[in-house]
Structure formats: C-alpha cells, structure tokens
Design a protein around this motif. Structure first.
Motif, PDB file in Angstrom:
ATOM      1  N   ALA A   1      55.106  29.968  45.682  1.00  0.00           N
ATOM      2  CA  ALA A   1      54.919  31.456  45.654  1.00  0.00           C
ATOM      3  C   ALA A   1      55.590  32.343  44.796  1.00  0.00           C
ATOM      4  O   ALA A   1      55.434  33.234  44.197  1.00  0.00           O
ATOM      5  N   THR A   2      56.968  32.030  44.747  1.00  0.00           N
ATOM      6  CA  THR A   2      58.077  32.618  43.787  1.00  0.00           C
ATOM      7  C   THR A   2      57.575  32.616  42.414  1.00  0.00           C
ATOM      8  O   THR A   2      57.697  33.530  41.706  1.00  0.00           O
ATOM      9  N   LEU A   3      57.310  31.311  42.000  1.00  0.00           N
ATOM     10  CA  LEU A   3      56.927  31.075  40.692  1.00  0.00           C
ATOM     11  C   LEU A   3      55.231  31.802  40.238  1.00  0.00           C
ATOM     12  O   LEU A   3      55.470  32.373  39.143  1.00  0.00           O
ATOM     13  N   ASN A   4      54.535  32.061  41.023  1.00  0.00           N
ATOM     14  CA  ASN A   4      53.400  32.699  41.004  1.00  0.00           C
ATOM     15  C   ASN A   4      53.756  34.360  40.819  1.00  0.00           C
ATOM     16  O   ASN A   4      53.080  35.128  40.043  1.00  0.00           O
ATOM     17  N   PHE A   5      54.825  34.664  41.551  1.00  0.00           N
ATOM     18  CA  PHE A   5      55.105  35.894  41.558  1.00  0.00           C
ATOM     19  C   PHE A   5      55.919  36.461  40.053  1.00  0.00           C
ATOM     20  O   PHE A   5      55.663  37.257  39.375  1.00  0.00           O
ATOM     21  N   ALA A   6      56.622  35.303  39.792  1.00  0.00           N
ATOM     22  CA  ALA A   6      57.608  35.702  38.408  1.00  0.00           C
ATOM     23  C   ALA A   6      56.863  35.477  37.500  1.00  0.00           C
ATOM     24  O   ALA A   6      57.006  36.194  36.530  1.00  0.00           O
ATOM     25  N   ARG A   7      55.898  34.705  37.554  1.00  0.00           N
ATOM     26  CA  ARG A   7      54.828  34.289  36.187  1.00  0.00           C
ATOM     27  C   ARG A   7      53.623  34.351  36.685  1.00  0.00           C
ATOM     28  O   ARG A   7      52.723  33.428  36.482  1.00  0.00           O
ATOM     29  N   PRO A   8      52.780  35.570  36.755  1.00  0.00           N
ATOM     30  CA  PRO A   8      51.706  35.800  37.200  1.00  0.00           C
ATOM     31  C   PRO A   8      50.764  35.351  36.006  1.00  0.00           C
ATOM     32  O   PRO A   8      51.156  35.716  34.935  1.00  0.00           O
ATOM     33  N   SER A   9      49.393  34.968  36.249  1.00  0.00           N
ATOM     34  CA  SER A   9      48.606  34.546  35.175  1.00  0.00           C
ATOM     35  C   SER A   9      47.876  35.933  34.731  1.00  0.00           C
ATOM     36  O   SER A   9      47.709  36.818  35.636  1.00  0.00           O
ATOM     37  N   LYS A  10      47.804  36.048  33.370  1.00  0.00           N
ATOM     38  CA  LYS A  10      47.103  37.305  32.907  1.00  0.00           C
ATOM     39  C   LYS A  10      45.655  37.272  33.529  1.00  0.00           C
ATOM     40  O   LYS A  10      44.923  36.355  33.356  1.00  0.00           O
ATOM     41  N   PRO A  11      45.247  38.278  33.693  1.00  0.00           N
ATOM     42  CA  PRO A  11      43.698  38.717  34.536  1.00  0.00           C
ATOM     43  C   PRO A  11      42.978  38.368  33.305  1.00  0.00           C
ATOM     44  O   PRO A  11      42.872  39.028  32.100  1.00  0.00           O
ATOM     45  N   ILE A  12      41.795  37.607  33.859  1.00  0.00           N
ATOM     46  CA  ILE A  12      40.504  37.577  32.787  1.00  0.00           C
ATOM     47  C   ILE A  12      39.270  38.579  33.171  1.00  0.00           C
ATOM     48  O   ILE A  12      38.876  38.109  34.286  1.00  0.00           O
ATOM     49  N   VAL A  13      39.454  39.545  32.756  1.00  0.00           N
ATOM     50  CA  VAL A  13      38.623  40.619  33.320  1.00  0.00           C
ATOM     51  C   VAL A  13      37.351  40.664  32.944  1.00  0.00           C
ATOM     52  O   VAL A  13      36.948  40.233  31.736  1.00  0.00           O
ATOM     53  N   LYS A  14      36.128  40.798  33.714  1.00  0.00           N
ATOM     54  CA  LYS A  14      34.722  41.157  33.451  1.00  0.00           C
ATOM     55  C   LYS A  14      34.153  42.110  34.179  1.00  0.00           C
ATOM     56  O   LYS A  14      34.762  42.336  35.339  1.00  0.00           O
ATOM     57  N   ASP A  15      32.974  42.450  33.977  1.00  0.00           N
ATOM     58  CA  ASP A  15      32.541  43.616  34.830  1.00  0.00           C
ATOM     59  C   ASP A  15      31.844  42.907  36.005  1.00  0.00           C
ATOM     60  O   ASP A  15      31.006  42.039  35.925  1.00  0.00           O
ATOM     61  N   GLU A  16      32.475  43.389  36.995  1.00  0.00           N
ATOM     62  CA  GLU A  16      31.933  42.619  38.319  1.00  0.00           C
ATOM     63  C   GLU A  16      31.729  43.801  39.537  1.00  0.00           C
ATOM     64  O   GLU A  16      32.359  44.823  39.448  1.00  0.00           O
ATOM     65  N   ASP A  17      30.779  43.263  40.350  1.00  0.00           N
ATOM     66  CA  ASP A  17      30.655  43.967  41.544  1.00  0.00           C
ATOM     67  C   ASP A  17      31.531  43.807  42.630  1.00  0.00           C
ATOM     68  O   ASP A  17      31.535  42.778  43.192  1.00  0.00           O
ATOM     69  N   ILE A  18      32.148  44.991  43.195  1.00  0.00           N
ATOM     70  CA  ILE A  18      33.297  44.754  44.053  1.00  0.00           C
ATOM     71  C   ILE A  18      32.690  44.235  45.615  1.00  0.00           C
ATOM     72  O   ILE A  18      33.551  43.617  46.212  1.00  0.00           O
ATOM     73  N   ASN A  19      31.405  44.425  45.714  1.00  0.00           N
ATOM     74  CA  ASN A  19      30.839  44.155  46.981  1.00  0.00           C
ATOM     75  C   ASN A  19      30.889  42.724  47.038  1.00  0.00           C
ATOM     76  O   ASN A  19      30.805  42.086  48.060  1.00  0.00           O
ATOM     77  N   GLU A  20      30.523  41.882  45.924  1.00  0.00           N
ATOM     78  CA  GLU A  20      30.318  40.831  45.796  1.00  0.00           C
ATOM     79  C   GLU A  20      31.555  39.963  45.912  1.00  0.00           C
ATOM     80  O   GLU A  20      31.641  38.788  46.625  1.00  0.00           O
ATOM     81  N   VAL A  21      32.650  40.638  45.397  1.00  0.00           N
ATOM     82  CA  VAL A  21      33.960  39.991  45.721  1.00  0.00           C
ATOM     83  C   VAL A  21      34.314  39.945  47.382  1.00  0.00           C
ATOM     84  O   VAL A  21      34.790  39.082  47.810  1.00  0.00           O
ATOM     85  N   ILE A  22      34.031  41.246  47.912  1.00  0.00           N
ATOM     86  CA  ILE A  22      34.477  41.398  49.370  1.00  0.00           C
ATOM     87  C   ILE A  22      33.435  40.430  50.136  1.00  0.00           C
ATOM     88  O   ILE A  22      34.061  39.493  50.941  1.00  0.00           O
TER      89      ILE A  22
END
Length: 337
Positions: free
Chosen positions: A176-197
């Motif tokens: 968890a510490t490594l994930n926090f220290a070196r977060p992966s760069k977001p790969i962004v796309k147009d998304e429907d937030i309701n689908e994520v929920i």
C-alpha cells in the motif's frame, strides 16, 4: 461624504463601527455578501470581540491590520484580514474596518503545503518500503519452510502461523505504501460515472448483507460523461464504501447519489456517499486524509490518502462532512469539460 461613498463602494467589505458601543452603524453591500445577511441584520452587529486589536488606534497608530475569523449568518466560519483606521463620520470619530476574505487563499496555501508534504513523504516511504521488501520476502519464505516441519495443531505451528500472519500484514502495508508513493498515471477516457458506481456496488454486497446494511442508490440518468480512469475511480468509491461499512456497527444504511452541480460557474458531476455510521469527531476531520492515519486495528491508513491523491490527479475534489453519532458524507466532484 463623497469620499465616504467612494470608500463604501471600493469592492471590499467595509464596516463603520462606533467605538463607544462597538456596534456597526454603517456597512456596504459587500459586507452583506460577506456575512450572508440583510442590511437590517448587519446594523447594530457588535464588533466588541475585536476591540483589543483596535486599541492601538487610540494610542497613536494610524492603521491596524490583523487576521481573525468570523462566522457568517449561515454558520460558516471564514478566515479574514481586517484593516482598520479612525475616520470622521456623521460628525464623530468612528472606526472604518475593511475586511478581506482569505478563506480560499488559506485553503489553497494549505493544499500546496500538504501536496509538498505528501510528495516528500512519498519519496521517503518508497525508499523505506523497498528496503523492507527484500528481507521481508526472505522471512516469509523461511517461515513457510518451517511450517512444513511441524504437524497441524502443534503449539509450534500455532506460533509460526501467528508470525506469518504478522509478516503478511507488513507486506500489505509495504504494498500500500508503494502504491501511495508511486501511483500509476491515470489512463483517462470519457466514462459514465453511474457505470463506475454500478460496477463497484457488488464488491461490498457481502459485507453489507452481513451487517444488515441497506444500500440506497439514487443515480441521476444521462449525466455528462467525465474524463476519468475507470479502475482508479472505482478504487476511490470502493475505499469510501468500505469505510462506510466499517463505520456502521450492526444495521444501518448507505446512500450513494450522483448528480450535476454548479459551483462558481463550473459544472461538476458529483458522487455523494452518505452513511448512518458513528461519524468522525470534528478535530479528526482534517487528519483523515493524512497517510497512515487510521482508527482501524487492521487498517493501513492509506485508503483515503490514496483516494485524495487519485482525485487530485484527475483534477477533481474530495470533500467530507461528518457529525459524531449522525454519520458521514463524502463528495467526489469531477469537473465537466
């Protein structure tokens, strides 16, 4: 009087205070906007609590300047700067107080300081985590080898099982510490937030059923799509939902809503997650996003720190409201491009 009218319309909140009574006898429109009140409510308002700051004016000082807090008529606390001087008004000596709202400025400064702290902590955490990881792997391998030497149910086996459980917990914290220290760069796309929920809710279904927690979604249809990394935002929502489940003792509810909101002329798609749990004390609200801050015996204290980091990387906001005994609400805000 012409001079006075010019001052009263200079763009900042101005109050004219009578020194003998410390009450406001005149104010401009900006003062009403600052305090969220009407003209009638603002007149006769007392400035007595600030008289110690004004005192130097009566001892020869021409201008005094200080920072303080005020609470507007809606109950919101604001950080302000007050600049005061003696002026003649209505044939008497009064105090002119010019008030500048610093709330947003202070908030931005705090966010910048926090971001620098997190960056420094991230670099330190990554270095420490890497140093721990190698010897930890060796310990884990040797413990598992030793396990085979003792029969199931033996006292030695029990001790080794407990030790291995502790090692796995440390491994979880390191990861968890490594994930926090070196977060992966977001790969962004147009998304429907309701689908994520909708894709995230099944992940907490077993936990909510066990505790008899009712999950109540209210998702506004046809919301504008937002540019996000589906998996990363799913992680944020899951972190908050998991915390909500943990905050509810036996039975209760979690409400998850999505809607469109306008804030200062900017449109946001908002996800709000409210629970009927124990709530968070006011003095702890500012700490919950700090790395390694947790009240859970088995928590890493990185869930909300990582969530805020993800939201910042998306140009979004994460906000929280809470009251002890009445539950907590988190708001995830995504700017509509």
């Amino acid at each position: 009087m012409k001079n006075f009218k010019f001052l009263m319309s200079n763009g900042k909140a101005i109050f004219i205070v009578q020194p003998e009574t410390w009450v406001v006898i005149e104010a401009n429109n900006q003062a009403e906007e600052l305090l969220k009140c009407t003209r009638d409510e603002i007149l006769n308002l007392s400035f007595e609590r600030y008289k110690k700051f004004f005192q130097p004016l009566f001892e020869g000082e021409k201008v005094v300047n200080f920072e303080t807090t005020i609470i507007d008529f809606e109950g919101t606390e604001k950080i302000v700067e007050m600049t005061a001087k003696l002026i003649g008004y209505a044939y008497t000596s009064t105090i002119q107080v010019i008030v500048s709202d610093l709330t947003e400025k202070v908030k931005i400064q705090e966010e910048l300081i926090q971001a620098e702290k997190l960056a420094s902590l991230g670099r330190l955490s990554a270095a420490i985590a890497h140093e721990i990881r190698n010897p930890l792997s060796a310990i884990s391998v040797n413990l598992q080898f030793l396990l085979k030497k003792f029969p199931e149910g033996s006292q030695e086996r029990k001790y080794l099982d407990l030790t291995l459980e502790g090692v796995r917990r440390i491994e979880k914290i390191v990861e968890a510490t490594l994930n926090f220290a070196r977060p992966s760069k977001p790969i962004v796309k147009d998304e429907d937030i309701n689908e994520v929920i909708n894709a995230t809710l099944p992940l907490v279904e077993i936990s909510t059923l066990k505790k008899k927690i009712e999950v109540i979604p209210k998702l506004e249809p046809e919301l504008p799509k937002v540019k996000i990394d589906f998996k990363q935002i799913q992680q944020v929502i899951l972190n908050i939902l998991t915390n909500a489940v943990d905050a509810i003792e036996n039975s209760g509810w979690i409400k998850i809503n999505s809607y469109l909101e306008d804030e200062g002329g900017v449109s946001y798609v908002v996800v709000s997650i409210a629970d009927s749990g124990c709530g968070i004390p006011k003095d702890e609200l500012n700490k919950i996003f700090e790395p390694f801050y947790t009240k859970k015996s088995d928590g890493t204290g990185l869930g909300l720190a990582i969530s805020r980091q993800i939201m910042n990387n998306h140009g979004g906001k994460i906000e929280v409201e809470s009251e002890v005994g009445r539950g907590t609400t988190f708001y995830l805000k995504f700017k509509v491009k």
